[in-house]
Design a protein around this motif. Structure first.
Motif, PDB file in Angstrom:
ATOM      1  N   ILE A  37       0.858  -1.185   0.000  1.00  0.00           N
ATOM      2  CA  ILE A  37       0.000   0.000   0.000  1.00  0.00           C
ATOM      3  C   ILE A  37       0.889   1.228   0.000  1.00  0.00           C
ATOM      4  CG2 ILE A  37      -1.894   1.164   1.191  1.00  0.00           C
ATOM      5  CD1 ILE A  37      -1.816  -1.855   2.710  1.00  0.00           C
ATOM      6  N   THR A  38       0.646   2.146  -0.923  1.00  0.00           N
ATOM      7  CA  THR A  38       1.442   3.368  -1.028  1.00  0.00           C
ATOM      8  C   THR A  38       0.549   4.581  -0.799  1.00  0.00           C
ATOM      9  OG1 THR A  38       2.990   2.355  -2.582  1.00  0.00           O
ATOM     10  CG2 THR A  38       2.925   4.749  -2.527  1.00  0.00           C
ATOM     11  N   PHE A  39       1.012   5.501   0.061  1.00  0.00           N
ATOM     12  CA  PHE A  39       0.261   6.701   0.400  1.00  0.00           C
ATOM     13  C   PHE A  39       1.010   7.941  -0.065  1.00  0.00           C
ATOM     14  CE2 PHE A  39       0.293   3.544   3.746  1.00  0.00           C
ATOM     15  CZ  PHE A  39      -1.049   3.221   3.888  1.00  0.00           C
ATOM     16  N   GLN A  40       0.279   8.894  -0.578  1.00  0.00           N
ATOM     17  CA  GLN A  40       0.843  10.221  -0.817  1.00  0.00           C
ATOM     18  C   GLN A  40       0.514  11.093   0.383  1.00  0.00           C
ATOM     19  OE1 GLN A  40       0.877  12.689  -4.679  1.00  0.00           O
ATOM     20  NE2 GLN A  40      -0.926  13.437  -3.606  1.00  0.00           N
ATOM     21  N   ALA A  41       1.536  11.690   0.981  1.00  0.00           N
ATOM     22  CA  ALA A  41       1.336  12.580   2.126  1.00  0.00           C
ATOM     23  C   ALA A  41       1.191  14.015   1.645  1.00  0.00           C
ATOM     24  CB  ALA A  41       2.508  12.451   3.090  1.00  0.00           C
TER      25      ALA A  41
END
Length: 692
Positions: A292-296
């Motif tokens: 899972i990849t998140f953009q902050a």
């Protein structure tokens, strides 16, 4: 899987000559990105998942299941569908990429999920649609697509189709030289066989992984693996040739093999008693996972999420445990993690501390696939170069004592990053990653425009496979922000459960930010947790280090308590020698960490409190709570892990003899059942599914 550039890969001897060039320009590229985007703010919290699949072939007449090496034909069809949508100006519903195994597929949503909580309800439909799309493009009706972490017969007999000869000494097997897995099982993209060969060459021999056998009622003691067919007929000269090119211990130890050759360890010194021996990269990188990849919204928030989720990564690994079988044997581990760590361990003998340093630069305690070794935040009182402004201090609870691991890093690169304006913790992080050599260098990409390319940086960044990955925005995608990737979860057999894990991790990030949660413990304790997480039935039997007081601010505590009626707000006796210690940590069961105990609130109640505070529509709240309950029930044991369900299935099979061997019939029935379960619609959890 990392950077999939096209070009002509250099041989290892030639690549070594350009390693410093790649490192130097990679740091230049990193600094250019850092200075261009370090003040970027207010990016939306977009995110995406990555699901990996295996393609299998069922021979129902023979009651046999194999891995299908025709998966590339399916991938080509899926890529054409994706490109056709883009040519029309549409956003494709999904994106597909090759993975390490020639029998594998990798999918992501065609575009990131939105930032609203309602958007989380699109995850499961996306996963279902991707599975259905892959199935509809399979070569034959005998094929199927499954989300299983480790194919049970990988490396056991003729586990692949279509069949072909396998001779570890032949030129066609020059990448891995495996006794069990032919190179034809490796994806044909030039990156993958090159990675395999260069890891083996750099290491000075094959990788060697020995998993403890699960001792069942009829398991021979001591357990010794039989000799594989590939070396049964080898002459003494051929065995010595095999040793010279393949065995990690090499001569002279190898020359001491016994002529009887009754067991594998008679011929292969790397093999050990009471263990299952694995000898190549495919045993690890041929496994599947959920990432899972998140953009902050900013670099500071990305660093904060990286640190907090690093602590959670072992917890999610044990909750998602799904890999108890390797090479046709029940092992005494439940997870893939250490298998992959060993499978890509390119460290030389000197780097492993087995010989004095002469040709290598560092003694390196870990494989390049392992848990993180360093927190990234710089603390609220940091005043060095590149530090965050006072506006960014909220939620920054880092203290230097948490980084208690003796980090190995390249001091010259560290100095260059500091001189270039990067702050100390971030500079040390990247200087640590850059102790590694680039494993694949393409001749055509040696010289790059460092202002507009990040390929040299990604060459090393993407081959540091850790539980978390901190991802700077690529220069060619100006709308992309700072991201973090959560990498520990094992893939689940059903789309519902994969969606549940992905949604829970996303909700946890929102909860961390909303309630100013602080999970910091010494990084060495996170390392300990990673090892404990992989033990058999760790989810119910083991204890894990976790922080006692998870609230970082009074405001965050007050906000969370409004949705935690049973929580008193006390710190659960957080004292050391009679004095209050706000940083105290202790060992908890997974159930206590997830569902709470006494004055420790638990992650699920905290997430539920966040959902209550979000004032959602009842249907949305209910649907999200259903996903969260999957994690809660896994922690209590009401829902079995995929690993425990698999063990019970094998143990109850009429053709299982209690000897730890998962034979072809047992494996066929197991994979058939997993396929049936994976295709079901609705809230299907593997732990509730009957065996019949």
């Amino acid at each position: 899987m990392g950077l999939l550039s096209l070009g002509t890969p250099l041989s290892w001897d030639e690549a070594q000559k350009h390693a410093d060039h790649v490192r130097s320009h990679g740091i230049t590229q990193l600094l250019n990105i850092f200075h261009r985007l370090k003040t970027r703010k207010k990016d939306h919290l977009l995110w995406g998942d990555e699901v990996e699949y295996v393609v299998v072939n069922f021979d129902d007449a023979a009651q046999k299941v194999t891995l299908s090496l025709d998966a590339h034909a399916t991938l080509e069809k899926l890529e054409k569908i994706e490109k056709a949508a883009e040519a029309r100006g549409d956003v494709p519903p999904s994106s597909w990429k090759p993975e390490y195994g020639r029998y594998m597929l990798e999918s992501t949503p065609g575009a990131p999920y939105g930032s609203s909580l309602k958007d989380l309800l699109s995850v499961e439909p996306s996963m279902r649609d991707r599975r259905a799309l892959a199935i509809s493009n399979l070569p034959t009706t005998n094929n199927s697509v499954l989300t299983i972490t480790s194919f049970p017969l990988l490396g056991s007999g003729n586990f692949w189709s279509p069949p072909c000869d396998h001779n570890p000494l032949s030129s066609s097997n020059g990448a891995a030289r495996s006794l069990f897995i032919p190179d034809v099982c490796i994806n044909e993209h030039v990156r993958f066989p090159t990675l395999t060969k260069n890891i083996r060459t750099r290491r000075g021999g094959k990788v060697a992984i020995n998993l403890p056998i699960f001792v069942d009622r009829s398991t021979p003691r001591p357990f010794r693996e039989p000799i594989p067919d590939t070396i049964k007929a080898m002459t003494t000269e051929e065995l010595r040739e095999l040793a010279s090119i393949a065995c990690s211990t090499r001569a002279p130890e190898y020359q001491a093999y016994r002529e009887s050759k009754s067991h594998l360890l008679d011929c292969v010194p790397d093999a050990k008693e009471d263990s299952v021996y694995l000898d190549c990269m495919c045993f690890g990188m041929g496994c599947c996972c959920l990432q899972i990849t998140f953009q902050a919204c900013s670099i500071e928030e990305a660093r904060r999420l990286y640190d907090q989720l690093a602590v959670v990564s072992p917890i999610m690994l044990t909750l998602s445990a799904a890999a108890p079988i390797f090479k046709g044997y029940l092992t005494d581990v439940d997870c893939r993690w250490n298998v992959i760590a060993g499978a890509v361990d390119d460290r030389t003998r000197e780097e492993r501390g087995l010989d004095p340093l002469e040709n290598s630069r560092f003694v390196i305690p870990k494989s390049r696939y392992d848990s993180v070794s360093h927190y990234l935040s710089n603390g609220p009182n940091y005043s060095g170069p590149g530090g965050c402004s006072t506006d960014d201090v909220r939620g920054n609870f880092y203290k230097e004592k948490y980084n208690d691991y003796d980090l190995v890093y390249d001091k010259s690169i560290h100095a260059r990053l500091i001189e270039g304006g990067m702050d100390e913790p971030l500079a040390r992080h990247f200087a640590h990653l850059f102790i590694r050599d680039p494993l694949v260098i393409y001749r055509e990409l040696l010289d790059q425009d460092d202002e507009h390319s990040s390929d040299h940086f990604e060459n090393i960044q993407s081959t540091n496979w850790q539980t978390m990955r901190f991802k700077p925005p690529p220069p060619q995608l100006p709308n992309m922000g700072w991201r973090v990737e959560f990498r520990s979860c094992e893939v689940q057999p059903t789309d519902y459960e994969n969606a549940a894990f992905a949604v829970f991790v996303v909700l946890l990030t929102r909860t961390i930010l909303s309630f100013d949660l602080n999970f910091y413990i010494p990084i060495s304790k996170v390392d300990e947790n990673m090892q404990v997480a992989q033990r058999r039935d760790a989810v119910l039997k083991e204890r894990f280090w976790f922080r006692k007081n998870v609230f970082g601010s009074a405001a965050g505590r007050a906000a969370a308590m409004s949705g935690l009626p049973s929580f008193t707000g006390e710190t659960n006796g957080v004292t050391t020698n009679g004095a209050v210690d706000e940083d105290a940590y202790d060992q908890f069961t997974i159930n206590e960490i997830i569902n709470g105990k006494g004055d420790f609130p638990g992650l699920v109640p905290l997430v539920e409190s966040y959902l209550k505070a979000s004032h959602l529509d009842h249907k949305i709240h209910s649907a999200l709570s259903d996903y969260v309950s999957v994690i809660s029930r896994r922690a209590t044991g009401k829902l079995k892990t995929a690993a425990r369900w698999t063990r019970d299935f094998v143990g109850s099979h009429p053709q299982y003899l209690g000897d730890s061997v998962v034979n072809q019939k047992v494996a066929y029935d197991l994979v058939r059942k997993l396929d049936e379960i994976g295709r079901k619609k609705g809230s299907v959890c593997i732990g509730m599914c009957p065996f019949e």
